[in-house]
Design an enzyme around this catalytic site. Structure first.
Site, short mmCIF file in Angstrom:
data_model
loop_
_atom_site.label_atom_id
_atom_site.label_comp_id
_atom_site.label_asym_id
_atom_site.label_seq_id
_atom_site.Cartn_x
_atom_site.Cartn_y
_atom_site.Cartn_z
N GLY A 1 0.88 -1.22 0.06
CA GLY A 1 0.04 0.00 -0.05
C GLY A 1 0.93 1.27 0.07
O GLY A 1 0.35 2.19 -0.49
N GLY B 184 16.96 -12.26 21.84
CA GLY B 184 17.99 -11.92 21.02
C GLY B 184 18.51 -10.58 21.08
O GLY B 184 18.08 -9.60 20.91
N MET C 203 21.37 -8.50 5.75
CA MET C 203 20.15 -7.71 5.44
C MET C 203 20.11 -6.35 5.94
O MET C 203 19.92 -5.72 7.02
CB MET C 203 19.21 -8.56 6.35
CG MET C 203 18.68 -9.74 5.83
SD MET C 203 17.48 -10.65 6.68
CE MET C 203 17.37 -12.29 5.59
N HIS D 156 39.75 20.42 13.78
CA HIS D 156 39.72 20.69 15.29
C HIS D 156 38.56 21.54 15.71
O HIS D 156 38.64 22.92 15.29
CB HIS D 156 40.79 20.92 15.86
CG HIS D 156 41.09 21.05 17.27
ND1 HIS D 156 40.93 20.09 18.10
CD2 HIS D 156 41.17 22.32 18.01
CE1 HIS D 156 41.03 20.52 19.63
NE2 HIS D 156 41.26 21.83 19.38
P1 FAD Z 1 11.87 -5.10 2.09
O1 FAD Z 1 12.16 -3.74 2.61
O2 FAD Z 1 11.36 -5.93 2.95
O3 FAD Z 1 10.87 -4.74 0.77
C1 FAD Z 1 10.16 -5.91 0.28
C2 FAD Z 1 8.88 -5.61 -0.25
O4 FAD Z 1 8.60 -6.54 -1.01
C3 FAD Z 1 7.91 -5.25 0.75
O5 FAD Z 1 7.41 -4.09 0.94
C4 FAD Z 1 6.81 -6.29 0.53
O6 FAD Z 1 5.40 -5.84 0.85
C5 FAD Z 1 6.85 -6.53 -0.90
N1 FAD Z 1 6.48 -7.72 -1.47
C6 FAD Z 1 6.82 -9.17 -1.06
N2 FAD Z 1 6.22 -10.02 -1.74
C7 FAD Z 1 5.56 -9.14 -2.71
C8 FAD Z 1 4.59 -9.80 -3.79
N3 FAD Z 1 4.43 -11.06 -3.87
N4 FAD Z 1 4.14 -8.87 -4.50
C9 FAD Z 1 4.15 -7.54 -4.25
N5 FAD Z 1 5.04 -7.25 -3.31
C10 FAD Z 1 5.78 -7.81 -2.53
N6 FAD Z 1 18.74 -1.89 7.70
C11 FAD Z 1 19.65 -0.60 7.64
O7 FAD Z 1 20.67 -0.68 6.87
N7 FAD Z 1 19.67 0.32 8.53
C12 FAD Z 1 18.81 0.21 9.63
O8 FAD Z 1 18.83 1.17 10.31
C13 FAD Z 1 18.03 -0.86 9.66
N8 FAD Z 1 16.92 -0.73 10.54
C14 FAD Z 1 16.01 -1.86 10.79
C15 FAD Z 1 15.17 -1.70 11.80
C16 FAD Z 1 14.39 -2.67 11.75
C17 FAD Z 1 13.28 -2.83 13.00
C18 FAD Z 1 14.26 -3.91 10.77
C19 FAD Z 1 13.05 -4.81 10.80
C20 FAD Z 1 15.14 -3.89 9.99
C21 FAD Z 1 15.95 -2.84 9.79
N9 FAD Z 1 16.73 -2.82 8.76
C22 FAD Z 1 17.86 -1.64 8.59
C23 FAD Z 1 16.91 -3.66 7.55
C24 FAD Z 1 16.24 -3.12 6.21
O9 FAD Z 1 15.02 -2.80 6.52
C25 FAD Z 1 16.42 -4.25 5.23
O10 FAD Z 1 17.46 -4.60 5.02
C26 FAD Z 1 15.65 -3.51 3.96
O11 FAD Z 1 14.49 -3.25 4.18
C27 FAD Z 1 15.70 -4.63 2.88
O12 FAD Z 1 15.11 -4.16 1.56
P2 FAD Z 1 14.39 -4.96 0.43
O13 FAD Z 1 14.08 -4.13 -0.53
O14 FAD Z 1 15.24 -6.10 0.18
O15 FAD Z 1 13.34 -5.70 1.30
P1 NAI Z 2 20.41 -10.35 14.36
O1 NAI Z 2 20.73 -11.59 13.48
O2 NAI Z 2 21.13 -9.32 14.58
O3 NAI Z 2 20.37 -10.94 15.85
C1 NAI Z 2 19.63 -12.11 16.50
C2 NAI Z 2 20.63 -12.36 17.72
O4 NAI Z 2 19.72 -13.29 18.44
C3 NAI Z 2 21.77 -12.97 17.53
O5 NAI Z 2 22.80 -12.39 18.43
C4 NAI Z 2 21.43 -14.55 18.01
O6 NAI Z 2 22.57 -15.01 18.58
C5 NAI Z 2 20.36 -14.29 18.84
N1 NAI Z 2 19.30 -15.42 19.04
C6 NAI Z 2 19.10 -16.36 17.83
N2 NAI Z 2 18.30 -17.37 18.34
C7 NAI Z 2 17.92 -17.04 19.58
C8 NAI Z 2 17.36 -17.78 20.52
N3 NAI Z 2 16.54 -18.94 20.25
N4 NAI Z 2 17.34 -17.43 21.92
C9 NAI Z 2 18.05 -16.38 22.32
N5 NAI Z 2 18.72 -15.20 21.36
C10 NAI Z 2 19.02 -16.12 20.24
O7 NAI Z 2 18.93 -10.30 13.86
P2 NAI Z 2 17.98 -8.97 14.47
O8 NAI Z 2 18.45 -8.14 15.81
O9 NAI Z 2 16.43 -9.79 14.48
O10 NAI Z 2 17.74 -8.14 13.11
C11 NAI Z 2 17.50 -8.66 11.99
C12 NAI Z 2 18.34 -8.14 10.99
O11 NAI Z 2 17.75 -6.75 10.72
C13 NAI Z 2 19.78 -7.86 11.03
O12 NAI Z 2 20.27 -8.84 10.32
C14 NAI Z 2 20.06 -6.61 10.54
O13 NAI Z 2 20.59 -6.67 9.20
C15 NAI Z 2 18.86 -5.73 10.20
N6 NAI Z 2 18.66 -4.55 11.03
C16 NAI Z 2 19.81 -3.68 11.15
C17 NAI Z 2 19.59 -2.66 11.73
C18 NAI Z 2 20.66 -1.48 11.47
O14 NAI Z 2 21.42 -1.40 10.78
N7 NAI Z 2 20.68 -0.42 12.47
C19 NAI Z 2 18.49 -2.25 12.70
C20 NAI Z 2 17.52 -3.32 12.84
C21 NAI Z 2 17.89 -4.54 12.00
#
Ligand code: FAD
Ligand code: NAI
Length: 471
Positions: free
Chosen positions: A39, A184, A324, A450
């Site tokens: 959406g 986690g 990711m 600085h």
């Molecule tokens: P997504 O962003 O997941 O996009 C995929 C899209 O495809 C979705 O909108 C979905 O609705 C759509 N889609 C799926 N299947 C279909 C279908 N069949 N038809 C039409 N549409 C579809 N990364 C960072 O680098 N910095 C951060 O600070 C950071 N913070 C994060 C915080 C959280 C809480 C989370 C969960 C993730 C965070 N990430 C961060 C990770 C980041 O969000 C992802 O790496 C990134 O969004 C990946 O982009 P993507 O386009 O591959 O996938």
């Molecule tokens: P993560 O892979 O970073 O961390 C998951 C943690 O959970 C690990 O430390 C793992 O050892 C632990 N774990 C796994 N199974 C467990 C269990 N059964 N019990 C207890 N601990 C367990 O994954 P997370 O934090 O969920 O984030 C997912 C992805 O989203 C990350 O890979 C990151 O790339 C992306 N992300 C990036 C951000 C950023 O760039 N600032 C912010 C948030 C998410």
């Protein structure tokens, strides 16, 4: 479809990977369609990831600082009150502004945006269940799958996004829970744990491994981060696994046990955040209709040019290999369009930064010390603490350090690890250094203004090949 109806490129998913590829393709003069079912554009990152989490991190930090860190600065404040609904509204405003911004960029670059759910009807044909009703078949000469990822569920704990939440629910709680257990201690756990701890929750992080921050984080930096976050009121249970939970009562009861077996304990929580990682999302895509498979981790398998075994179908972002991260997805999105259009493209996977947006921030690029050690390369390490940096001192924000790892023989930088104020901005310089193959001496001999925090970066480099001046 006639030649005229066929698109040069159809992209499934309008997240960072998909929308960036769409804009790039538009800029390259391709006839491009992007299909998104959510959406709004922007995917996980803009809607329920990077952007809303940073909005809450920024404002919860400000709130926490006003509560606990003003007196010594000569600022006396009266009653400080949290208006959580307004904090959420300000987060939503940031999200809406940015997702609408992407829609505008689509128009500007001639990208066709189709709202609906896509699945493969054939190797070139994509069936779309339109959000507004009805169906459409779109034919693409080239197709990019960019369907992203979803939170990995915890077996036996049913997510309701109210009491047992993933990051999505944790970004939208309507009151501050008295207590929160985070399963986690990775990036999501620590970022969202920080938000709610600052707003007043008693937060306990349960982590299976012996260190927080996930395996990419340098062990020394991870220890420093844990110590600082502990001082901020977050409790840690490392080497601990969750065995199961019971959400039938007022409080959720979680059974945990030492990872190697043994001591059992029950933790009470008002909210449980499941943050044990994310997994590729390809459900409903109809991969079986075209004979595409995923690997044991659910990732679509590709070659170095992002091609599946059906060469005109390519994959980028969270649903395939690699970290990711939004900026990784973005690099791949540009490269994949270049491969399609020009036959060449480039992503340097050795120079993708990671940032954890806690306070202080943790940021790194390249290899950590554990990895360098395991590789057998002879190396040297230089560090510089922010407590010896003039700007950090003036800001009364001195926790953390910069750590640089360089090859002992060539002085080429192998890894950069920062915990400290503004680490997420500072790592850009480190990433550039790695991209350009810099030595620590290259940085140590570069003038840094600085008084700035980035002088700590320069001095850590000086300490790598020689000595820092101020420490
Ligand atoms: P997504 O962003 O997941 O996009 C995929 C899209 O495809 C979705 O909108 C979905 O609705 C759509 N889609 C799926 N299947 C279909 C279908 N069949 N038809 C039409 N549409 C579809 N990364 C960072 O680098 N910095 C951060 O600070 C950071 N913070 C994060 C915080 C959280 C809480 C989370 C969960 C993730 C965070 N990430 C961060 C990770 C980041 O969000 C992802 O790496 C990134 O969004 C990946 O982009 P993507 O386009 O591959 O996938
Ligand atoms: P993560 O892979 O970073 O961390 C998951 C943690 O959970 C690990 O430390 C793992 O050892 C632990 N774990 C796994 N199974 C467990 C269990 N059964 N019990 C207890 N601990 C367990 O994954 P997370 O934090 O969920 O984030 C997912 C992805 O989203 C990350 O890979 C990151 O790339 C992306 N992300 C990036 C951000 C950023 O760039 N600032 C912010 C948030 C998410």
């Amino acid at each position: 479809a006639t030649e005229a109806e066929q698109r040069d490129l159809v992209i499934i998913g309008g997240g960072v990977a998909g929308y960036v590829a769409a804009i790039k393709a538009g800029q390259e003069g391709m006839k491009v369609t992007c299909i998104e079912k959510r959406g709004t554009l922007g995917g996980t990152c803009l809607n329920v990831g990077c952007i809303p989490s940073k909005a809450l991190l920024n404002n919860s930090h400000l709130y926490h600082q006003i509560l606990h860190d003003t007196k010594a600065r000569g600022i006396e404040v009266g009653d400080v009150k949290l208006n959580l609904a307004q904090m959420m509204k300000s987060k939503d405003t940031a999200v809406t502004g940015l997702t609408k911004g992407v829609e505008f960029l689509f128009k500007k670059n001639g990208v066709e945006y189709v709202k609906g759910t896509a699945s493969f009807a054939g190797e070139h044909e994509i069936k779309v269940n339109l959000t507004d009703g009805g169906e459409q078949t779109i034919v693409g000469k080239n197709i990019i799958i960019a369907t992203g990822s979803e939170a990995t569920p915890f077996p036996g704990l049913e997510i309701d996004e109210k009491r047992i939440v993933t990051s999505t629910g944790a970004l939208a709680l309507d009151k501050v829970p008295e207590s929160m257990v985070v399963i986690g201690g990775g990036i999501i756990g620590l970022e969202m744990g920080s938000v709610w701890a600052r707003l007043g929750s008693k937060v306990t992080v349960v982590e299976f491994l012996g260190q927080i921050g996930g395996p990419g984080m340098d062990a020394e930096i991870s220890k420093a981060a844990q110590k600082i976050l502990k001082k901020q009121g977050i409790d840690f249970k490392l080497n601990t696994k969750v065995m199961g939970g019971d959400a039938s009562g007022d409080k959720i009861k979680l059974q945990v046990e030492a990872a190697k077996g043994g001591k059992e304990e029950t933790l009470d929580a008002d909210v449980v955040l499941v943050a044990i990682g994310r997994r590729p999302y390809t459900a409903g895509l109809g991969l079986e209709n075209i004979g595409l498979e995923t690997d044991e981790k659910g990732r679509l398998v590709i070659d170095s040019e992002y091609r599946t075994k059906i060469p005109h179908i390519r994959v980028v972002g969270d649903c395939t290999f690699g970290p990711m991260l939004a900026h990784k997805a973005e690099e791949e999105a540009v490269a994949v369009v270049e491969y399609i259009k020009k036959g060449y493209g480039h992503v340097n996977y050795g120079a993708i930064p990671s940032v954890m947006y806690t306070h202080p921030e943790v940021a790194w690029v390249g290899q950590n010390e554990q990895e360098v050690k395991a590789s057998g390369v002879k190396y040297k390490v230089g560090t510089f603490p922010f407590s010896a940096n003039s700007r950090a001192k003036t800001n009364l924000d001195t926790e953390g350090l910069v750590k640089i790892i360089a090859d002992a023989e060539t002085d080429r930088i192998l890894g950069i690890h920062i915990i400290g104020p503004g680490a997420g901005e500072m790592i850009a310089e480190g990433t550039l250094a790695i991209e350009y193959g810099a030595s620590s001496e290259d940085i140590g001999r570069t003038s840094h203004a600085h008084p700035t925090l980035s002088e700590a970066f320069k001095e850590a480099a000086m300490a790598t090949y020689g000595k820092a001046i101020h420490y």
